[in-house]
Design a protein around this motif. Sequence first.
Motif, PDB file in Angstrom:
ATOM      1  N   GLN A 224       0.864  -1.178   0.000  1.00  0.00           N
ATOM      2  CA  GLN A 224       0.000   0.000   0.000  1.00  0.00           C
ATOM      3  C   GLN A 224       0.895   1.220   0.000  1.00  0.00           C
ATOM      4  O   GLN A 224       1.771   1.338   0.852  1.00  0.00           O
ATOM      5  CB  GLN A 224      -0.881   0.020   1.247  1.00  0.00           C
ATOM      6  N   VAL A 225       0.691   2.094  -0.953  1.00  0.00           N
ATOM      7  CA  VAL A 225       1.432   3.337  -0.988  1.00  0.00           C
ATOM      8  C   VAL A 225       0.568   4.367  -0.262  1.00  0.00           C
ATOM      9  O   VAL A 225      -0.511   4.706  -0.698  1.00  0.00           O
ATOM     10  CB  VAL A 225       1.721   3.789  -2.432  1.00  0.00           C
ATOM     11  N   THR A 226       1.030   4.802   0.873  1.00  0.00           N
ATOM     12  CA  THR A 226       0.281   5.730   1.707  1.00  0.00           C
ATOM     13  C   THR A 226       0.347   7.132   1.114  1.00  0.00           C
ATOM     14  O   THR A 226       1.411   7.553   0.654  1.00  0.00           O
ATOM     15  CB  THR A 226       0.872   5.736   3.129  1.00  0.00           C
ATOM     16  N   PRO A 227      -0.766   7.849   1.129  1.00  0.00           N
ATOM     17  CA  PRO A 227      -0.741   9.199   0.581  1.00  0.00           C
ATOM     18  C   PRO A 227       0.288  10.079   1.275  1.00  0.00           C
ATOM     19  O   PRO A 227       0.443  10.036   2.482  1.00  0.00           O
ATOM     20  CB  PRO A 227      -2.145   9.738   0.856  1.00  0.00           C
ATOM     21  N   HIS A 228       0.968  10.844   0.494  1.00  0.00           N
ATOM     22  CA  HIS A 228       1.923  11.824   0.986  1.00  0.00           C
ATOM     23  C   HIS A 228       1.129  12.939   1.673  1.00  0.00           C
ATOM     24  O   HIS A 228       0.007  13.237   1.267  1.00  0.00           O
ATOM     25  CB  HIS A 228       2.716  12.370  -0.205  1.00  0.00           C
ATOM     26  N   PRO A 229       1.650  13.576   2.716  1.00  0.00           N
ATOM     27  CA  PRO A 229       0.907  14.653   3.388  1.00  0.00           C
ATOM     28  C   PRO A 229       0.403  15.733   2.432  1.00  0.00           C
ATOM     29  O   PRO A 229      -0.677  16.272   2.620  1.00  0.00           O
ATOM     30  CB  PRO A 229       1.919  15.213   4.384  1.00  0.00           C
ATOM     31  N   GLN A 230       1.167  16.040   1.382  1.00  0.00           N
ATOM     32  CA  GLN A 230       0.728  17.045   0.400  1.00  0.00           C
ATOM     33  C   GLN A 230      -0.541  16.574  -0.314  1.00  0.00           C
ATOM     34  O   GLN A 230      -1.430  17.362  -0.584  1.00  0.00           O
ATOM     35  CB  GLN A 230       1.836  17.323  -0.618  1.00  0.00           C
ATOM     36  N   GLU A 231      -0.634  15.282  -0.591  1.00  0.00           N
ATOM     37  CA  GLU A 231      -1.813  14.729  -1.254  1.00  0.00           C
ATOM     38  C   GLU A 231      -3.046  14.879  -0.375  1.00  0.00           C
ATOM     39  O   GLU A 231      -4.122  15.230  -0.860  1.00  0.00           O
ATOM     40  CB  GLU A 231      -1.620  13.246  -1.549  1.00  0.00           C
TER      41      GLU A 231
ATOM     42  N   ILE B   6      -4.219  18.487  -0.379  1.00  0.00           N
ATOM     43  CA  ILE B   6      -4.905  18.839  -1.626  1.00  0.00           C
ATOM     44  C   ILE B   6      -6.320  18.292  -1.624  1.00  0.00           C
ATOM     45  O   ILE B   6      -7.274  19.001  -1.956  1.00  0.00           O
ATOM     46  CB  ILE B   6      -4.115  18.336  -2.853  1.00  0.00           C
ATOM     47  N   LYS B   7      -6.466  17.045  -1.224  1.00  0.00           N
ATOM     48  CA  LYS B   7      -7.794  16.428  -1.214  1.00  0.00           C
ATOM     49  C   LYS B   7      -8.729  17.161  -0.245  1.00  0.00           C
ATOM     50  O   LYS B   7      -9.896  17.412  -0.563  1.00  0.00           O
ATOM     51  CB  LYS B   7      -7.683  14.961  -0.843  1.00  0.00           C
ATOM     52  N   LYS B   8      -8.232  17.544   0.926  1.00  0.00           N
ATOM     53  CA  LYS B   8      -9.044  18.284   1.897  1.00  0.00           C
ATOM     54  C   LYS B   8      -9.443  19.647   1.335  1.00  0.00           C
ATOM     55  O   LYS B   8     -10.573  20.095   1.514  1.00  0.00           O
ATOM     56  CB  LYS B   8      -8.286  18.460   3.213  1.00  0.00           C
ATOM     57  N   GLN B   9      -8.510  20.317   0.671  1.00  0.00           N
ATOM     58  CA  GLN B   9      -8.815  21.615   0.083  1.00  0.00           C
ATOM     59  C   GLN B   9      -9.872  21.485  -1.009  1.00  0.00           C
ATOM     60  O   GLN B   9     -10.803  22.292  -1.072  1.00  0.00           O
ATOM     61  CB  GLN B   9      -7.547  22.256  -0.481  1.00  0.00           C
ATOM     62  N   GLN B  10      -9.732  20.486  -1.859  1.00  0.00           N
ATOM     63  CA  GLN B  10     -10.716  20.262  -2.907  1.00  0.00           C
ATOM     64  C   GLN B  10     -12.093  20.041  -2.300  1.00  0.00           C
ATOM     65  O   GLN B  10     -13.075  20.633  -2.744  1.00  0.00           O
ATOM     66  CB  GLN B  10     -10.334  19.046  -3.760  1.00  0.00           C
ATOM     67  N   GLN B  11     -12.149  19.207  -1.272  1.00  0.00           N
ATOM     68  CA  GLN B  11     -13.428  18.900  -0.654  1.00  0.00           C
ATOM     69  C   GLN B  11     -14.029  20.122   0.017  1.00  0.00           C
ATOM     70  O   GLN B  11     -15.240  20.333  -0.026  1.00  0.00           O
ATOM     71  CB  GLN B  11     -13.288  17.745   0.347  1.00  0.00           C
ATOM     72  N   GLU B  12     -13.201  20.957   0.604  1.00  0.00           N
ATOM     73  CA  GLU B  12     -13.690  22.173   1.257  1.00  0.00           C
ATOM     74  C   GLU B  12     -14.339  23.119   0.241  1.00  0.00           C
ATOM     75  O   GLU B  12     -15.398  23.697   0.497  1.00  0.00           O
ATOM     76  CB  GLU B  12     -12.539  22.874   1.984  1.00  0.00           C
ATOM     77  N   VAL B  13     -13.713  23.263  -0.924  1.00  0.00           N
ATOM     78  CA  VAL B  13     -14.288  24.108  -1.980  1.00  0.00           C
ATOM     79  C   VAL B  13     -15.607  23.510  -2.461  1.00  0.00           C
ATOM     80  O   VAL B  13     -16.618  24.212  -2.567  1.00  0.00           O
ATOM     81  CB  VAL B  13     -13.305  24.282  -3.153  1.00  0.00           C
ATOM     82  N   LEU B  14     -15.616  22.205  -2.741  1.00  0.00           N
ATOM     83  CA  LEU B  14     -16.839  21.547  -3.208  1.00  0.00           C
ATOM     84  C   LEU B  14     -17.964  21.662  -2.195  1.00  0.00           C
ATOM     85  O   LEU B  14     -19.110  21.961  -2.554  1.00  0.00           O
ATOM     86  CB  LEU B  14     -16.564  20.066  -3.507  1.00  0.00           C
ATOM     87  N   ASP B  15     -17.649  21.436  -0.925  1.00  0.00           N
ATOM     88  CA  ASP B  15     -18.668  21.534   0.132  1.00  0.00           C
ATOM     89  C   ASP B  15     -19.278  22.928   0.176  1.00  0.00           C
ATOM     90  O   ASP B  15     -20.491  23.076   0.304  1.00  0.00           O
ATOM     91  CB  ASP B  15     -18.079  21.166   1.494  1.00  0.00           C
ATOM     92  N   TYR B  16     -18.439  23.955   0.072  1.00  0.00           N
ATOM     93  CA  TYR B  16     -18.939  25.329   0.124  1.00  0.00           C
ATOM     94  C   TYR B  16     -19.855  25.603  -1.064  1.00  0.00           C
ATOM     95  O   TYR B  16     -20.943  26.168  -0.909  1.00  0.00           O
ATOM     96  CB  TYR B  16     -17.784  26.328   0.145  1.00  0.00           C
ATOM     97  N   LEU B  17     -19.405  25.228  -2.263  1.00  0.00           N
ATOM     98  CA  LEU B  17     -20.212  25.482  -3.460  1.00  0.00           C
ATOM     99  C   LEU B  17     -21.555  24.756  -3.382  1.00  0.00           C
ATOM    100  O   LEU B  17     -22.594  25.336  -3.706  1.00  0.00           O
ATOM    101  CB  LEU B  17     -19.438  25.059  -4.710  1.00  0.00           C
TER     102      LEU B  17
ATOM    103  N   PHE C 100      -6.728  27.769  -3.799  1.00  0.00           N
ATOM    104  CA  PHE C 100      -7.448  27.531  -2.553  1.00  0.00           C
ATOM    105  C   PHE C 100      -7.235  28.654  -1.543  1.00  0.00           C
ATOM    106  O   PHE C 100      -8.175  29.070  -0.875  1.00  0.00           O
ATOM    107  CB  PHE C 100      -7.034  26.193  -1.915  1.00  0.00           C
ATOM    108  N   GLU C 101      -6.016  29.155  -1.437  1.00  0.00           N
ATOM    109  CA  GLU C 101      -5.737  30.204  -0.467  1.00  0.00           C
ATOM    110  C   GLU C 101      -6.570  31.452  -0.754  1.00  0.00           C
ATOM    111  O   GLU C 101      -7.115  32.079   0.158  1.00  0.00           O
ATOM    112  CB  GLU C 101      -4.240  30.541  -0.430  1.00  0.00           C
ATOM    113  N   ALA C 102      -6.685  31.809  -2.031  1.00  0.00           N
ATOM    114  CA  ALA C 102      -7.497  32.970  -2.407  1.00  0.00           C
ATOM    115  C   ALA C 102      -8.974  32.700  -2.118  1.00  0.00           C
ATOM    116  O   ALA C 102      -9.691  33.586  -1.648  1.00  0.00           O
ATOM    117  CB  ALA C 102      -7.289  33.307  -3.882  1.00  0.00           C
ATOM    118  N   PHE C 103      -9.427  31.482  -2.384  1.00  0.00           N
ATOM    119  CA  PHE C 103     -10.808  31.102  -2.079  1.00  0.00           C
ATOM    120  C   PHE C 103     -11.052  31.204  -0.572  1.00  0.00           C
ATOM    121  O   PHE C 103     -12.058  31.762  -0.125  1.00  0.00           O
ATOM    122  CB  PHE C 103     -11.086  29.680  -2.559  1.00  0.00           C
ATOM    123  N   PHE C 104     -10.118  30.684   0.211  1.00  0.00           N
ATOM    124  CA  PHE C 104     -10.239  30.708   1.675  1.00  0.00           C
ATOM    125  C   PHE C 104     -10.343  32.146   2.181  1.00  0.00           C
ATOM    126  O   PHE C 104     -11.197  32.463   3.009  1.00  0.00           O
ATOM    127  CB  PHE C 104      -9.051  29.981   2.310  1.00  0.00           C
ATOM    128  N   ASP C 105      -9.474  33.013   1.667  1.00  0.00           N
ATOM    129  CA  ASP C 105      -9.507  34.421   2.073  1.00  0.00           C
ATOM    130  C   ASP C 105     -10.848  35.063   1.712  1.00  0.00           C
ATOM    131  O   ASP C 105     -11.423  35.802   2.511  1.00  0.00           O
ATOM    132  CB  ASP C 105      -8.365  35.206   1.423  1.00  0.00           C
TER     133      ASP C 105
END
Length: 147
Positions: free
Chosen positions: A39-46, A49-60, A112-117
């Motif tokens: 099993q290749v465990t997701p890298h912290p950067q991955e 990214i996935k959390k940021q994507q989900q946060e944008v989708l959830d808001y929209l 994402f940072e601009a969206f968050f702001d």
Amino acid sequence: MAEQAQRAEWPSPAPGGKQEYLQMLGLSAIHKCAGETQQVTPHPQEVKIKKQQQEVLDYLQANKIEFERCDIAVNDESKMFMRENVPENYRPVSGIPLPPQIFNNDHYCGNFEAFFDARENNAVYAFLGLTAPPGSKEAEALTKQEA
């Protein structure tokens, strides 16, 4: 066949390589090697990214803002559009922008940072190039500014 889970770091992929797609989307991968499953465990950067994507989708979705989700892992045209249309001054040092990148048609809205702001400042509709709906916090703030 013995199965063994093992954490592994992603090798630096060649541009456009399959591992780069997986990294961009924050997905795990399972590799079979010498009869063993690894099993290749997701890298912290991955994961980030996935959390940021989900946060944008959830808001929209929560705000009933229509959108089209473009998966750059399965659509080379979308990946090339993203890479070619993120302005140079918004690109990371590597030169390759990572998702999520937000566009309104061909207009680049930001990362994402601009969206968050924008979300923190009740200015998401302006960030997206949309008119804030009546009764929204953003519309009320605009009304106060105009008065």
